[in-house]
Scaffold this motif. Structure first.
Motif, PDB file in Angstrom:
ATOM      1  N   GLY A 258     151.516 -27.275  81.788  1.00  0.00           N
ATOM      2  CA  GLY A 258     150.769 -28.191  80.925  1.00  0.00           C
ATOM      3  C   GLY A 258     150.903 -27.887  79.451  1.00  0.00           C
ATOM      4  N   ILE A 259     152.030 -27.313  79.051  1.00  0.00           N
ATOM      5  CA  ILE A 259     152.255 -27.022  77.633  1.00  0.00           C
ATOM      6  C   ILE A 259     152.871 -28.256  76.989  1.00  0.00           C
ATOM      7  N   ARG A 260     152.036 -29.042  76.337  1.00  0.00           N
ATOM      8  CA  ARG A 260     152.454 -30.291  75.713  1.00  0.00           C
ATOM      9  C   ARG A 260     152.544 -30.181  74.194  1.00  0.00           C
ATOM     10  N   TYR A 261     151.855 -29.194  73.637  1.00  0.00           N
ATOM     11  CA  TYR A 261     151.849 -29.014  72.189  1.00  0.00           C
ATOM     12  C   TYR A 261     152.063 -27.546  71.839  1.00  0.00           C
ATOM     13  N   GLY A 262     152.781 -27.318  70.744  1.00  0.00           N
ATOM     14  CA  GLY A 262     152.869 -25.997  70.170  1.00  0.00           C
ATOM     15  C   GLY A 262     153.961 -25.121  70.744  1.00  0.00           C
ATOM     16  N   ALA A 263     153.934 -23.872  70.307  1.00  0.00           N
ATOM     17  CA  ALA A 263     154.977 -22.910  70.632  1.00  0.00           C
ATOM     18  C   ALA A 263     154.767 -22.302  72.015  1.00  0.00           C
ATOM     19  N   ALA A 264     155.884 -21.904  72.640  1.00  0.00           N
ATOM     20  CA  ALA A 264     155.838 -21.182  73.910  1.00  0.00           C
ATOM     21  C   ALA A 264     156.971 -20.158  73.932  1.00  0.00           C
ATOM     22  N   HIS A 265     156.717 -19.085  74.666  1.00  0.00           N
ATOM     23  CA  HIS A 265     157.645 -17.954  74.768  1.00  0.00           C
ATOM     24  C   HIS A 265     157.846 -17.676  76.252  1.00  0.00           C
ATOM     25  N   LEU A 266     159.066 -17.892  76.751  1.00  0.00           N
ATOM     26  CA  LEU A 266     159.353 -17.772  78.181  1.00  0.00           C
ATOM     27  C   LEU A 266     160.327 -16.621  78.413  1.00  0.00           C
ATOM     28  N   GLU A 267     159.955 -15.726  79.311  1.00  0.00           N
ATOM     29  CA  GLU A 267     160.839 -14.640  79.735  1.00  0.00           C
ATOM     30  C   GLU A 267     161.386 -15.014  81.110  1.00  0.00           C
ATOM     31  N   GLU A 279     157.415 -14.254  83.025  1.00  0.00           N
ATOM     32  CA  GLU A 279     156.097 -14.661  82.538  1.00  0.00           C
ATOM     33  C   GLU A 279     156.270 -15.568  81.332  1.00  0.00           C
ATOM     34  N   ALA A 280     155.206 -16.308  81.035  1.00  0.00           N
ATOM     35  CA  ALA A 280     155.220 -17.267  79.935  1.00  0.00           C
ATOM     36  C   ALA A 280     154.029 -17.025  79.032  1.00  0.00           C
ATOM     37  N   GLY A 281     154.210 -17.311  77.746  1.00  0.00           N
ATOM     38  CA  GLY A 281     153.110 -17.283  76.797  1.00  0.00           C
ATOM     39  C   GLY A 281     153.052 -18.598  76.054  1.00  0.00           C
ATOM     40  N   ALA A 282     151.870 -19.197  75.987  1.00  0.00           N
ATOM     41  CA  ALA A 282     151.706 -20.476  75.292  1.00  0.00           C
ATOM     42  C   ALA A 282     151.393 -20.216  73.819  1.00  0.00           C
ATOM     43  N   ARG A 283     152.305 -19.497  73.166  1.00  0.00           N
ATOM     44  CA  ARG A 283     152.152 -19.091  71.756  1.00  0.00           C
ATOM     45  C   ARG A 283     153.530 -18.656  71.258  1.00  0.00           C
ATOM     46  N   PRO A 284     153.670 -18.390  69.967  1.00  0.00           N
ATOM     47  CA  PRO A 284     154.988 -17.997  69.461  1.00  0.00           C
ATOM     48  C   PRO A 284     155.422 -16.638  70.001  1.00  0.00           C
ATOM     49  N   SER A 285     156.700 -16.394  69.963  1.00  0.00           N
ATOM     50  CA  SER A 285     157.229 -15.075  70.280  1.00  0.00           C
ATOM     51  C   SER A 285     157.037 -14.158  69.075  1.00  0.00           C
ATOM     52  N   GLY A 286     157.484 -12.905  69.211  1.00  0.00           N
ATOM     53  CA  GLY A 286     157.443 -12.010  68.071  1.00  0.00           C
ATOM     54  C   GLY A 286     158.679 -12.100  67.210  1.00  0.00           C
ATOM     55  N   LEU A 287     159.516 -13.121  67.442  1.00  0.00           N
ATOM     56  CA  LEU A 287     160.820 -13.179  66.775  1.00  0.00           C
ATOM     57  C   LEU A 287     161.009 -14.293  65.754  1.00  0.00           C
ATOM     58  N   PRO A 288     160.039 -15.184  65.517  1.00  0.00           N
ATOM     59  CA  PRO A 288     160.374 -16.371  64.715  1.00  0.00           C
ATOM     60  C   PRO A 288     160.769 -16.096  63.284  1.00  0.00           C
ATOM     61  N   TYR A 289     160.269 -15.024  62.675  1.00  0.00           N
ATOM     62  CA  TYR A 289     160.684 -14.776  61.297  1.00  0.00           C
ATOM     63  C   TYR A 289     162.119 -14.275  61.223  1.00  0.00           C
TER      64      TYR A 289
END
Length: 420
Positions: A258-267, A279-289
């Motif tokens: 159900g991730i329809r908006y925003g950043a996600a980080h998938l391993e 595993e998945a995180g419904a937020r940014p990764s630690g790598l975007p910069y």
């Protein structure tokens, strides 16, 4: 009046969310999800934000404060902010992933079960707090199990177990212990060990339309009794055949959770049977910069478009990112403990052709421990070069230079004094 967005727990690298939204003329409200900062989380410069709100447990008061500020969106910056951002955005009637699947986006067991329920291929697993149940399940597995907390991050507490006895010991060591997010482990999840290369797929979504911002291959070693310790991640070209195999599976995971908006980080591991989510995180990764430098834009910039310029997002979504040069993140992995006197080979590391930058997490005079998870890296590094073969060579050389010969230590007399 300038538009505003609220970001929950924009700490460490993700405070740079503020830069991406500010570049589009928006103010950023920081929402701290807990009354006190979580362990290991340093404060940020409040001048980066137009307002700084703290969740003290009175959600209605927090909602009233946010409503008065009229944000266009509420989004999480770290794992600790996912559920609060879901609830705040839903109750304020803003673009949201909703709360129905919030727990599945945070709980490592529930997210895999959700994939299965939606017909997405996923691993075998067990949620338990019972040693006998775990032993019996491991017997049926007939292979290696990975036992870990349900809701932690950064590889904390992840244990690779070759026997039922080892799984039972891992359960005992994790149960009722606090984790890095300030939560107590009431259960663990035991999962089959997936054989295959591991990848990171980072995305941003806008009203259900998904865009892949960057894909990384992960290098791991066996060290300090950890079978798969992450020591490097290399940014792949978007036309790499592996990327085309991973992306459809990543999209199915986003839809299932159900991730329809925003950043996600998938391993994701690419197994002989195809891609499988770790595993998945419904937020940014630690790598975007890093990505913003290597590609030109990453999850922060695409998130700003998703919430403030959705027409531009929709017009560009699905385009292949273009890697400007080969780029990698890497880490040292300490095999020693004690008081660090000095690193013996850092000058050689700095002379590597693709070396770009280094951040020391452990400095001379600090206590050093054998690295077993992300928070114990003594140093992190970045590498960049137009020729990927040069970068790969330098990553291999880094592994040669790292090891017991890298660290001069003395017997540890006690805790380090606090840094000011």
């Amino acid at each position: 009046m300038e538009p505003q967005v609220a970001v929950v727990d924009a700490f460490k690298t993700t405070y740079r969310f503020a830069d991406a939204f500010t570049a589009l003329g928006a103010g950023v409200i920081q929402v701290q999800s807990t009354p006190r900062l979580l362990p290991g989380v340093p404060p940020v410069d409040p001048s980066k934000f137009t307002h700084y709100l703290v969740n003290d447990g009175d959600l209605d008061r927090l909602l009233d404060e946010l409503a008065d500020l009229k944000p266009r969106a509420v989004l999480p910056a770290r794992e600790s902010g996912v559920e609060l951002a879901d609830e705040l955005s839903e109750r304020l009637g803003l673009p949201s992933n909703g709360t129905a699947l919030s727990r599945a986006r945070r709980d490592k067991y529930l997210q895999i079960e959700r994939l299965k329920a939606q017909g997405v291929p996923a691993m075998r697993q067990l949620r338990t707090d019972d040693e006998a149940e775990l032993r019996a399940w491991h017997e049926t597995l007939a292979g290696t199990a990975v036992v870990k907390p349900l809701r932690s991050v950064g590889g904390e507490g992840v244990t690779f177990c070759d026997s039922p006895d080892e799984s039972a010991a891992a359960l005992s060591s994790l149960l009722h212990r606090g984790n890095v997010l300030g939560e107590r482990n009431t259960h663990v999840v035991a999962q089959e060990y997936l054989v295959g290369a591991e990848y990171i797929v980072n995305t941003v979504s806008c009203d259900g339309l998904h865009h892949v911002t960057d894909v990384w291959s992960t290098d791991r070693i066996t060290a300090n009794a950890v079978r798969d310790l992450v020591v490097a991640q290399v940014l792949l070209r978007s036309d790499d055949p592996t990327v085309h195999e991973l992306v459809p599976y990543a999209h199915s995971v986003l839809d299932a959770l159900g991730i329809r908006y925003g950043a996600a980080h998938l391993e994701i591991k690419l197994t002989p049977d195809g891609p499988r989510l770790i595993e998945a995180g419904a937020r940014p990764s630690g790598l975007p910069y890093y990505v913003a430098e290597a590609v030109g834009e990453g999850q922060f910039e695409w998130s700003a478009d998703a919430y403030l310029r959705p027409e531009r997002f929709r017009a560009r979504a699905g385009e292949d990112y273009r890697r400007r040069s080969a780029f990698a993140w890497a880490a040292l992995a300490s095999p020693v403990s004690g008081r660090l006197v000095r690193y013996r080979a850092l000058d050689e590391v700095r002379r590597l052709e693709s070396f770009r930058d280094m951040t020391l997490q452990v400095r001379p005079g600090d206590r050093i421990v054998p690295t077993t998870w992300d928070m114990e890296y003594p140093a992190t590094l970045t590498f960049s070069h137009p020729v990927e073969a040069v970068l790969r060579r330098d990553l291999n050389t880094l592994r040669f230079l790292d090891g017991t010969g890298m660290y001069e230590v003395q017997e540890d007399p006690g805790p380090s004094p606090e840094r000011v």
